[in-house]
Structures are given as C-alpha cells and as structure tokens.
Design a protein around this motif. Structure first.
Motif, PDB file in Angstrom:
ATOM      1  N   TYR A  80       5.746  -4.634   4.499  1.00 18.39           N
ATOM      2  CA  TYR A  80       6.138  -4.304   5.003  1.00 18.39           C
ATOM      3  C   TYR A  80       7.235  -5.245   4.413  1.00 18.39           C
ATOM      4  CZ  TYR A  80       3.642  -3.291   9.425  1.00 18.39           C
ATOM      5  OH  TYR A  80       2.401  -2.389   9.710  1.00 18.39           O
TER       6      TYR A  80
ATOM      7  N   SER B  74       7.773  -1.702  16.114  1.00 16.44           N
ATOM      8  CA  SER B  74       7.201  -2.202  17.310  1.00 16.44           C
ATOM      9  C   SER B  74       7.363  -3.044  17.331  1.00 16.44           C
ATOM     10  CB  SER B  74       6.089  -2.050  17.550  1.00 16.44           C
ATOM     11  OG  SER B  74       4.724  -2.545  16.322  1.00 16.44           O
TER      12      SER B  74
ATOM     13  N   PRO C  28      -0.556  -2.097   4.286  1.00 14.63           N
ATOM     14  CA  PRO C  28       0.157  -1.682   5.072  1.00 14.63           C
ATOM     15  C   PRO C  28       1.267  -2.493   4.077  1.00 14.63           C
ATOM     16  CG  PRO C  28      -0.821  -2.746   7.051  1.00 14.63           C
ATOM     17  CD  PRO C  28      -1.749  -2.115   6.250  1.00 14.63           C
TER      18      PRO C  28
ATOM     19  N   THR D  87      -1.112  -3.274  13.066  1.00 23.05           N
ATOM     20  CA  THR D  87      -0.216  -4.155  12.362  1.00 23.05           C
ATOM     21  C   THR D  87      -0.159  -5.534  12.637  1.00 23.05           C
ATOM     22  OG1 THR D  87       0.749  -3.952  14.393  1.00 23.05           O
ATOM     23  CG2 THR D  87       1.540  -1.889  13.435  1.00 23.05           C
TER      24      THR D  87
ATOM     25  N   PRO E 197       6.274  -5.356  11.772  1.00 23.86           N
ATOM     26  CA  PRO E 197       5.830  -4.085  11.281  1.00 23.86           C
ATOM     27  C   PRO E 197       7.498  -2.869  11.176  1.00 23.86           C
ATOM     28  CG  PRO E 197       5.209  -4.850  13.032  1.00 23.86           C
ATOM     29  CD  PRO E 197       6.059  -5.838  13.246  1.00 23.86           C
ATOM     30  N   SER E 198       6.103  -2.017   9.911  1.00 21.04           N
ATOM     31  CA  SER E 198       7.573  -0.888   9.391  1.00 21.04           C
ATOM     32  C   SER E 198       7.595  -0.134  10.900  1.00 21.04           C
ATOM     33  CB  SER E 198       6.740  -0.413   8.321  1.00 21.04           C
ATOM     34  OG  SER E 198       5.285   0.077   8.922  1.00 21.04           O
ATOM     35  N   ASP E 199       6.748   0.493  11.865  1.00 18.09           N
ATOM     36  CA  ASP E 199       6.755   1.214  13.472  1.00 18.09           C
ATOM     37  C   ASP E 199       7.918   1.752  14.275  1.00 18.09           C
ATOM     38  OD1 ASP E 199       5.728  -0.682  14.023  1.00 18.09           O
ATOM     39  OD2 ASP E 199       3.941   0.548  14.951  1.00 18.09           O
TER      40      ASP E 199
END
Length: 447
Positions: free
Chosen positions: A221, A258, A219, A361, A254-256
C-alpha cells in the motif's frame, strides 16, 4: 372665611405632596425595571448596541409598572467597552407623570440611569465531524447545513474584547492532517524496489508491504496524508508531538479504495467564518469510523501544547487562562469501528473493531491502544480532567435508527447527560447544534 382661605392654601400643598409621593413611587418602580432590563440585556448573546437596545427595551416594557396616568416617554440601552477589556450595558429611561397640583409646581418627567458590567469569556471550540460512508446523501447535506448555522451562532462577528474561534476536524477511517502531516508524523523515505525491511510490516516509507489478517498474499500500500492514533506513553494525552514524545501514527490505505484517506483536511482555530464555511463545503462521505482518532485531533486543535504547529492566529491559549472556555463538539452517526496497527487498519480486536472492509486489507496485528471505543473514552476522560477542563458536547446523529453502542460512546464522552444529544433527523440535528450554540454563548457571556 378662615376655612376658605386655609383650604385655598392647603389644597394645592396637599396635591403637591401627593405629586411628590407619586413621583417617588414611580421613580422607584422605574429604577427597578431599568436595572432588571439592563441585567437581562447584559446576559443576552447580543454583541451590538442596536441589538442590546432592542432586548433592553423589550425587557423594560415587560417589567415596568406605571402608576395611573404615567407614560414611558423614552428609553435607551447602549453597549460600551471599558478600559479593563470588559463591556457594560448602560441604560436610561424617562417617565412623564400626571399632574395633580397647580402648574406652579414642577412636573418635569422623572429620569433614571443604570449600568451593568457585562462579564465575558474567550471561546475556543473544536468541531469533530463524522464523514464516514454512512453519512452519504441526505445525512451529509443535513450535517453541512446544521454545521454552517452552528458556525454563525458561535463565532461572533465582533472579536473584541473577547474572541470566539472554531477548529474543524473531519474524520472517517482516519484524519487528514493536510500540510501538517510530515511535521506530526515524519517524512516518508523512498521505499526500495523490491520492498525490503524496514518497509515490511513497518512504517516510514512511501510504500509498505504488510502481513494481512487473512490471505496468503502480502499486499503493498502507498502512504497517504492521513494519520492514525498515537501509541506509547503519550497515546492518551496532549503532550506535544516530537521524536522523543512520540509522533502520531501513519496511514497506508487499502489499494482497493475501500478506506481511502479522507479528502477534507483539518482546519485549525480561526474566527474567519468564510474559512470555516468553506471547510464545511469540502466534507464528503466515505470510509469507516475511527472515532478515537477524531477525538484525539479534536483535543490537539485546542491544546496549548500543540500551539507551535499552527499559524499564530490559530494557536490555543494556555489551560487555566482567565476568562477562557475550551470546548469540543463530537458528532458521529454510528459506533467507532476502526483502529490501526503499523499504519494499516488492524485486525479485529473486539466485537466492533476491524469490521470495515475485507480482512485481507487488515493487518495481522491488533491495535496497541485497544479498541476505538476504549481509546475514545480514555481521551475524553483526560480532556475533561483538570487542568484541561474541556467542556465536551456529543451528538449521536442516529438517522439510520437506534445504535446503542454509538449512544454509549457519546454518553460516556460528554461532560454530563445535559451535554449529550441524540437527534435522528436533519431538523433535530439542526436543533441540537442550535442548543449547543446557545449553551456555548451562555458560557461565553458569564462569570
């Protein structure tokens, strides 16, 4: 005839002697009661003459023993500043006495005076508050209410001759360093596109590409204003930040979404209660629990080594300064479970760390400093040690039920068992903060 003449002369004299005796007796009782009342008022948390007067008069009435027929005519207590910077409580009282001898004898009220030098201390307090996701809703509302009351009780309206200042450190998965972030962490450089070393598994760029704990995708970030734990030889002390001594850690959330960077930023020491209340109003609940990072910044806020970072009015005094108390109040509603490696939440390093969010993540590496509980314990131990001598209060707000790990963390961190609180409701959280405020005020007004 002789007896009558003798009686006529001696009787008034005897009654006069009795008046003198009762006057002496009552004067001694009045002086003792006034001294005790002034001492009681001096040891109270009152900072104004009207409050001192109220407290002193109540204590005087409770302690004064009057002989039959005597009445307390007047009394007053005043708070006075001394040239040396201390304050003193002065008191005066008058009692009218019953008259037994003829009016030819003097029957003026007896009057006594007293003064008690009131010692004092300056107060620097860092308030470290859990803003994690589990605090959402009623728990956060309860925390804000209790914290606002704490501010009003600890930060005095009168900042002379002694000051009382508070700093606030909100934390969840990290601490938001706000406008100070580039100074303490470093200024990020623009990440190349496509990302290449040193922005792969290495901090310092506006974006980072990292090797995850699980999953085949690497990922990418973005950097944030949050900071993570310091590593290296100064990971567990308060040596001033610098390139040589080691800056604090970076955070790439994290890009989500969370574990986004916490929105509420740190507030350095201040005696401005409006500023502190406004800070409490910015608190929101989100993210996991990086308690050790909260402890770390709780220390930095009252560390003289970090003074140059803050505005002049927020710079802490030196350790060992005469008439100074430094304290930290650490609150959490659960066990510490988040650490970092190279700017990303680390992979699981213990039964409690690395459990927040998907393992995709998390970084593949573990925290260089160990789990969050161990980090927090080491930091607390060093804060309490000489010459720092920081007083630590802990509050385990277990609104969701018992949490042995959280209780163990805070019990070990607190100065002693008397400084560790375990409230489970909003009302008991308020009571805990009120008890801490009362204890801080006792420390502030003591030798």
């Amino acid at each position: 005839m002789t007896f009558a003449i003798t009686f006529a002369v001696l009787a008034p004299m005897s009654l006069g002697i009795f008046d003198v005796f009762t006057m002496t007796q009552q004067q001694g009782r009045l002086q003792d009661a006034l001294d005790a009342a002034a001492l009681y008022a001096a040891r109270s948390t009152a900072t104004t003459t009207p409050d001192i007067n109220t407290i002193g008069n109540k204590a005087l009435v409770a302690n004064l023993q009057l002989i039959p027929g005597a009445t307390l005519q007047s009394s007053s207590f005043t708070l006075v500043s001394t040239p040396g910077g201390d304050t003193k409580v002065t008191g005066t009282a008058q009692v009218s006495l019953p008259a037994y001898a003829p009016t030819e004898f003097t029957h003026a009220p007896i009057s006594v005076n007293t003064e008690v030098t009131r010692p004092g201390n300056n107060l620097e307090v860092s308030l470290v508050l859990d803003n994690t996701g589990s605090m959402a809703g009623t728990p956060m509302t309860s925390l804000q209410s209790a914290a606002n009351q704490l501010i009003d009780l600890v930060v005095s309206d009168q900042q002379s001759p002694y000051y009382s200042k508070m700093a606030i450190v909100p934390y969840s998965n990290a601490v938001n360093a706000g406008t100070y972030v580039n100074t303490v962490r470093g200024t990020p450089t623009t990440a190349p596109s496509p990302i290449a070393s040193p922005c792969i598994d290495q901090v310092g760029c506006t974006k980072i590409k990292f090797t995850p704990y699980s999953g085949s995708t690497h990922p990418t970030y973005n950097v944030s204003n949050c900071v993570s734990e310091r590593i290296g030889i100064h990971a567990f002390d308060d040596t001033a930040y610098s390139a040589a001594s080691g800056a604090v850690g970076w955070v790439y959330p994290p890009s989500d979404g969370s574990n986004n960077c916490i929105s509420a930023a740190i507030q350095p020491l201040t005696s401005n209660k409006t500023t502190l209340h406004n800070e409490i109003g910015t608190l929101t609940a989100a993210g996991s629990t990086a308690g050790a990072i909260g402890v770390e910044w709780g220390w930095y806020m009252i560390s003289p080594s970090w003074g140059p970072l803050w505005p002049s009015g927020s710079q802490p005094a030196a350790y060992g300064t005469d008439k100074l108390i430094k304290a930290m109040i650490l609150m959490t509603d659960g066990a510490f479970n988040t650490t970092y490696c190279k700017g990303v939440v680390s992979g699981p390093t213990s039964a409690t760390d690395g459990t927040s969010g998907a393992t995709t993540t998390h970084a593949a590496c573990a925290s260089p400093n160990g789990d969050s509980f161990t980090q927090a314990q080491t930091l607390c131990t060093n804060m309490k040690a000489a010459p720092n001598n920081i007083v630590i209060y802990t509050v385990a707000f277990l609104h969701g039920g018992a949490d042995p790990q959280a209780q163990a963390i805070l019990a070990n961190c607190a100065t002693d068992a008397a400084h560790a609180y375990v409230p489970s409701t909003g009302a008991s959280l308020t009571s805990a903060f009120q008890s801490i405020a009362a204890d801080l005020n006792k420390l502030r007004i003591s030798k």
